[in-house]
Design a protein around this motif. Structure first.
Motif, PDB file in Angstrom:
ATOM      1  N   PHE A   1       0.828  -1.202   0.000  1.00  0.00           N
ATOM      2  CA  PHE A   1       0.000   0.000   0.000  1.00  0.00           C
ATOM      3  C   PHE A   1       0.865   1.255   0.000  1.00  0.00           C
ATOM      4  CE2 PHE A   1      -1.979   3.473   2.361  1.00  0.00           C
ATOM      5  CZ  PHE A   1      -3.138   3.668   1.629  1.00  0.00           C
ATOM      6  N   PHE A   2       1.889   1.292   0.870  1.00  0.00           N
ATOM      7  CA  PHE A   2       2.754   2.472   0.935  1.00  0.00           C
ATOM      8  C   PHE A   2       3.667   2.565  -0.285  1.00  0.00           C
ATOM      9  CE2 PHE A   2       1.524   2.519   5.425  1.00  0.00           C
ATOM     10  CZ  PHE A   2       1.286   3.871   5.593  1.00  0.00           C
ATOM     11  N   ARG A   3       3.998   1.436  -0.891  1.00  0.00           N
ATOM     12  CA  ARG A   3       4.770   1.472  -2.132  1.00  0.00           C
ATOM     13  C   ARG A   3       3.970   2.196  -3.218  1.00  0.00           C
ATOM     14  NH1 ARG A   3       8.730  -1.897  -4.415  1.00  0.00           N
ATOM     15  NH2 ARG A   3       8.381  -3.510  -2.853  1.00  0.00           N
ATOM     16  N   GLN A   4       2.695   1.839  -3.345  1.00  0.00           N
ATOM     17  CA  GLN A   4       1.852   2.491  -4.349  1.00  0.00           C
ATOM     18  C   GLN A   4       1.684   3.980  -4.049  1.00  0.00           C
ATOM     19  OE1 GLN A   4      -1.819   0.313  -4.808  1.00  0.00           O
ATOM     20  NE2 GLN A   4      -0.771  -1.631  -5.165  1.00  0.00           N
ATOM     21  N   LEU A   5       1.575   4.313  -2.766  1.00  0.00           N
ATOM     22  CA  LEU A   5       1.457   5.713  -2.378  1.00  0.00           C
ATOM     23  C   LEU A   5       2.740   6.473  -2.726  1.00  0.00           C
ATOM     24  CD1 LEU A   5      -0.611   7.589  -1.087  1.00  0.00           C
ATOM     25  CD2 LEU A   5       0.289   6.957   1.146  1.00  0.00           C
ATOM     26  N   ASP A   6       3.887   5.879  -2.458  1.00  0.00           N
ATOM     27  CA  ASP A   6       5.162   6.509  -2.809  1.00  0.00           C
ATOM     28  C   ASP A   6       5.323   6.632  -4.317  1.00  0.00           C
ATOM     29  OD1 ASP A   6       6.106   7.064  -0.280  1.00  0.00           O
ATOM     30  OD2 ASP A   6       7.179   5.173  -0.062  1.00  0.00           O
ATOM     31  N   ASP A   7       4.856   5.636  -5.060  1.00  0.00           N
ATOM     32  CA  ASP A   7       4.915   5.709  -6.532  1.00  0.00           C
ATOM     33  C   ASP A   7       4.078   6.874  -7.043  1.00  0.00           C
ATOM     34  OD1 ASP A   7       6.582   3.533  -6.640  1.00  0.00           O
ATOM     35  OD2 ASP A   7       5.027   2.099  -7.203  1.00  0.00           O
ATOM     36  N   THR A   8       2.917   7.090  -6.431  1.00  0.00           N
ATOM     37  CA  THR A   8       2.051   8.206  -6.828  1.00  0.00           C
ATOM     38  C   THR A   8       2.719   9.538  -6.521  1.00  0.00           C
ATOM     39  OG1 THR A   8       0.085   6.864  -6.404  1.00  0.00           O
ATOM     40  CG2 THR A   8      -0.234   9.246  -6.544  1.00  0.00           C
ATOM     41  N   ILE A   9       3.327   9.635  -5.345  1.00  0.00           N
ATOM     42  CA  ILE A   9       4.044  10.859  -4.970  1.00  0.00           C
ATOM     43  C   ILE A   9       5.193  11.116  -5.938  1.00  0.00           C
ATOM     44  CG2 ILE A   9       5.561  11.850  -3.201  1.00  0.00           C
ATOM     45  CD1 ILE A   9       3.755  10.448  -1.106  1.00  0.00           C
ATOM     46  N   ALA A  10       5.957  10.078  -6.247  1.00  0.00           N
ATOM     47  CA  ALA A  10       7.093  10.215  -7.162  1.00  0.00           C
ATOM     48  C   ALA A  10       6.631  10.621  -8.556  1.00  0.00           C
ATOM     49  CB  ALA A  10       7.877   8.911  -7.228  1.00  0.00           C
ATOM     50  N   PHE A  11       5.471  10.084  -8.991  1.00  0.00           N
ATOM     51  CA  PHE A  11       4.930  10.447 -10.305  1.00  0.00           C
ATOM     52  C   PHE A  11       4.641  11.937 -10.377  1.00  0.00           C
ATOM     53  CE2 PHE A  11       0.928  11.476 -12.501  1.00  0.00           C
ATOM     54  CZ  PHE A  11       1.328  11.287 -13.815  1.00  0.00           C
ATOM     55  N   HIS A  12       3.979  12.484  -9.365  1.00  0.00           N
ATOM     56  CA  HIS A  12       3.643  13.908  -9.383  1.00  0.00           C
ATOM     57  C   HIS A  12       4.898  14.769  -9.244  1.00  0.00           C
ATOM     58  CE1 HIS A  12      -0.677  13.580  -9.629  1.00  0.00           C
ATOM     59  NE2 HIS A  12      -0.679  12.680  -8.674  1.00  0.00           N
ATOM     60  N   GLN A  13       5.899  14.303  -8.497  1.00  0.00           N
ATOM     61  CA  GLN A  13       7.156  15.043  -8.404  1.00  0.00           C
ATOM     62  C   GLN A  13       7.847  15.102  -9.761  1.00  0.00           C
ATOM     63  OE1 GLN A  13       8.941  12.731  -5.224  1.00  0.00           O
ATOM     64  NE2 GLN A  13       8.779  14.443  -3.790  1.00  0.00           N
ATOM     65  N   ARG A  14       7.934  13.947 -10.425  1.00  0.00           N
ATOM     66  CA  ARG A  14       8.607  13.907 -11.730  1.00  0.00           C
ATOM     67  C   ARG A  14       7.845  14.721 -12.766  1.00  0.00           C
ATOM     68  NH1 ARG A  14       9.033   8.404 -10.405  1.00  0.00           N
ATOM     69  NH2 ARG A  14       7.303   7.940 -11.811  1.00  0.00           N
ATOM     70  N   THR A  15       6.524  14.594 -12.764  1.00  0.00           N
ATOM     71  CA  THR A  15       5.723  15.293 -13.770  1.00  0.00           C
ATOM     72  C   THR A  15       5.791  16.796 -13.567  1.00  0.00           C
ATOM     73  OG1 THR A  15       4.222  13.392 -13.819  1.00  0.00           O
ATOM     74  CG2 THR A  15       3.465  15.409 -14.864  1.00  0.00           C
ATOM     75  N   GLN A  16       5.713  17.232 -12.317  1.00  0.00           N
ATOM     76  CA  GLN A  16       5.825  18.659 -12.040  1.00  0.00           C
ATOM     77  C   GLN A  16       7.174  19.197 -12.504  1.00  0.00           C
ATOM     78  OE1 GLN A  16       6.464  19.977  -8.007  1.00  0.00           O
ATOM     79  NE2 GLN A  16       5.031  21.672  -8.250  1.00  0.00           N
ATOM     80  N   LYS A  17       8.241  18.450 -12.190  1.00  0.00           N
ATOM     81  CA  LYS A  17       9.582  18.872 -12.596  1.00  0.00           C
ATOM     82  C   LYS A  17       9.693  18.920 -14.115  1.00  0.00           C
ATOM     83  CE  LYS A  17      13.840  19.960 -11.594  1.00  0.00           C
ATOM     84  NZ  LYS A  17      14.151  21.225 -10.891  1.00  0.00           N
ATOM     85  N   LYS A  18       9.086  17.969 -14.791  1.00  0.00           N
ATOM     86  CA  LYS A  18       9.127  17.936 -16.261  1.00  0.00           C
ATOM     87  C   LYS A  18       8.498  19.194 -16.845  1.00  0.00           C
ATOM     88  CE  LYS A  18       6.096  15.618 -18.633  1.00  0.00           C
ATOM     89  NZ  LYS A  18       5.297  14.513 -19.236  1.00  0.00           N
ATOM     90  N   TYR A  19       7.328  19.572 -16.335  1.00  0.00           N
ATOM     91  CA  TYR A  19       6.639  20.758 -16.851  1.00  0.00           C
ATOM     92  C   TYR A  19       7.355  22.045 -16.445  1.00  0.00           C
ATOM     93  CZ  TYR A  19       2.727  18.169 -18.780  1.00  0.00           C
ATOM     94  OH  TYR A  19       1.946  17.336 -19.554  1.00  0.00           O
ATOM     95  N   GLN A  20       7.995  22.060 -15.289  1.00  0.00           N
ATOM     96  CA  GLN A  20       8.785  23.234 -14.905  1.00  0.00           C
ATOM     97  C   GLN A  20       9.958  23.418 -15.864  1.00  0.00           C
ATOM     98  OE1 GLN A  20       9.604  22.114 -10.833  1.00  0.00           O
ATOM     99  NE2 GLN A  20       8.082  23.513 -10.012  1.00  0.00           N
ATOM    100  N   ASN A  21      10.625  22.329 -16.205  1.00  0.00           N
ATOM    101  CA  ASN A  21      11.737  22.405 -17.152  1.00  0.00           C
ATOM    102  C   ASN A  21      11.244  22.775 -18.541  1.00  0.00           C
ATOM    103  OD1 ASN A  21      13.581  21.688 -15.173  1.00  0.00           O
ATOM    104  ND2 ASN A  21      13.516  19.514 -15.659  1.00  0.00           N
ATOM    105  N   LEU A  22      10.074  22.241 -18.909  1.00  0.00           N
ATOM    106  CA  LEU A  22       9.486  22.558 -20.212  1.00  0.00           C
ATOM    107  C   LEU A  22       9.166  24.044 -20.295  1.00  0.00           C
ATOM    108  CD1 LEU A  22       8.517  21.093 -22.813  1.00  0.00           C
ATOM    109  CD2 LEU A  22       6.257  20.967 -21.775  1.00  0.00           C
TER     110      LEU A  22
END
Length: 381
Positions: A152-173
């Motif tokens: 359960f916490f692995r999936q939660l961490d994966d979701t957090i990591a997804f939003h971190q990576r996606t936010q960073k991607k759009y900031q760089n874009l």
């Protein structure tokens, strides 16, 4: 929860196991892990490796940040690789229970507080392995329950990591597009001075002592709030401080407010845009220059003022040593290329959508981080 057993950490696995360091390897230092995510690593060979490169990782190992543990940058090594070496700044655990359950337990704030109580040092508090092994956690009686909680916490961490990576991607874009779009020489765009497409409206030397908790119907934009991003792309005036009533010239939708003072180069010329119809009287406060666009799209101009081109200009015209300041005269001499009205609108809306996407992922990131912390506090008491 009452069926869970309290165990010392020293009883639930092997610590800092010996391993043969390969001739070439990937090195993970304390700066490489943020949260529970491995962001990067470095390639070394035995001859030039740091002396702290000692912990040979095996899939399933948990690495606890022993130095400044309050940062909670802990990692579960889940790779099928045998050439990753971690710093001795981590305590390495090869657990006999579910690895992700253990990682989640170690992320709990109550546990981290206990670690800090047993740490030594002030600037760089740290806990040694011996003292760490004496600390206790609660463990479910069955492996199945451990695995279910861990997953359960692995999936939660994966979701957090997804939003971190996606936010960073759009900031760089966004950063890339800002520089490419405004730095590009386009002979169809007309060169203009800022003072030709805006006119200056009055600002007031209103410091924090005019603020009030009462809703007077009057609010202001203080330069400090611009620097702290409280006043940025304003879709509402609700977050602005209320001030005492007075006889002022008011801002309106489309006006820009630029901070004319900054304690560092990066903040020179920071700006905000009034991007909403106002229900209260808003004025430009201390250390600001207020502009009302006349022949330029407000949103286009707002993003132009966030480019490296304008930032470099601000550094050239700024004066001062400890505090850097710019004057309205010099600001209005800023030269730039201006596209057609239709292009200005399209460019402004494009960057607004990018900002909306970045803001969405920031909200989702904060939501899931808060959810994780609440669940950790409730589950691992």
């Amino acid at each position: 929860m009452y069926a869970w057993k309290q165990r010392k950490l020293g009883e639930i696995g092997e610590y800092n196991p010996n391993g043969l360091i390969p001739n070439e390897f990937f090195y993970v230092d304390l700066e490489c892990v943020i949260g529970t995510e491995l962001l990067f690593f470095k390639r070394y060979n035995k001859e030039n490796a740091p002396s702290r490169a000692q912990r040979l990782a095996k899939k399933g190992d948990v690495f606890f940040q022993a130095v400044r543990p309050y940062q909670k940058n802990n990692y579960l090594f889940d790779l099928n690789e045998d050439n990753f070496i971690f710093s001795t700044g981590y305590i390495q655990i090869r657990p006999s229970l579910d690895s992700y359950f253990l990682l989640s337990s170690l992320q709990n704030q109550h546990f981290v507080d206990s670690v800090m109580e047993h740490s030594t040092g002030t600037s760089y508090p740290a806990i040694n392995t011996t003292d760490f092994k004496k600390l206790e956690i609660f463990i479910p009686p069955t492996k199945a329950e451990q695995q279910a909680i861990g997953e359960f916490f692995r999936q939660l961490d994966d979701t957090i990591a997804f939003h971190q990576r996606t936010q960073k991607k759009y900031q760089n874009l966004k950063k890339s597009y800002l520089e490419k779009m405004f730095a590009k020489i386009n002979y169809a765009w007309k060169q203009r001075k800022l003072g030709e497409v805006v006119f200056q409206i009055k600002s007031y030397s209103l410091s924090r002592n005019v603020e009030t908790n009462k809703d007077t119907g009057f609010k202001y934009v203080h330069y400090g709030d611009i620097h702290r991003n409280i006043a940025k792309l304003l879709s509402s005036e609700n977050n602005l401080p209320s001030i005492q009533k007075g006889n002022y010239e008011f801002l309106q939708k489309g006006d820009l407010v630029i901070a004319d003072a900054s304690e560092d180069y990066e903040g020179i010329g920071n700006s905000c845009l009034i991007d909403c119809f106002l229900s209260r009287n808003i004025v430009a406060g201390l250390h600001t220059i207020a502009l009302r666009p006349t022949e330029v799209n407000s949103l286009f101009l707002y993003y132009l003022l966030h480019t490296d081109i304008f930032s470099q200009y601000g550094k050239v015209i700024a004066t001062g040593t400890k505090v850097f300041g710019i004057t309205a005269k010099n600001l209005l001499n800023f030269e730039f290329n201006l596209p057609s009205e239709t292009e200005q609108q399209a460019i402004g809306e494009f960057f607004r959508q990018l900002d909306d996407t970045i803001a969405f992922h920031q909200r989702e990131l904060e939501k899931y981080q808060q959810l994780k912390q609440v669940l950790l506090d409730q589950l691992f008491v």
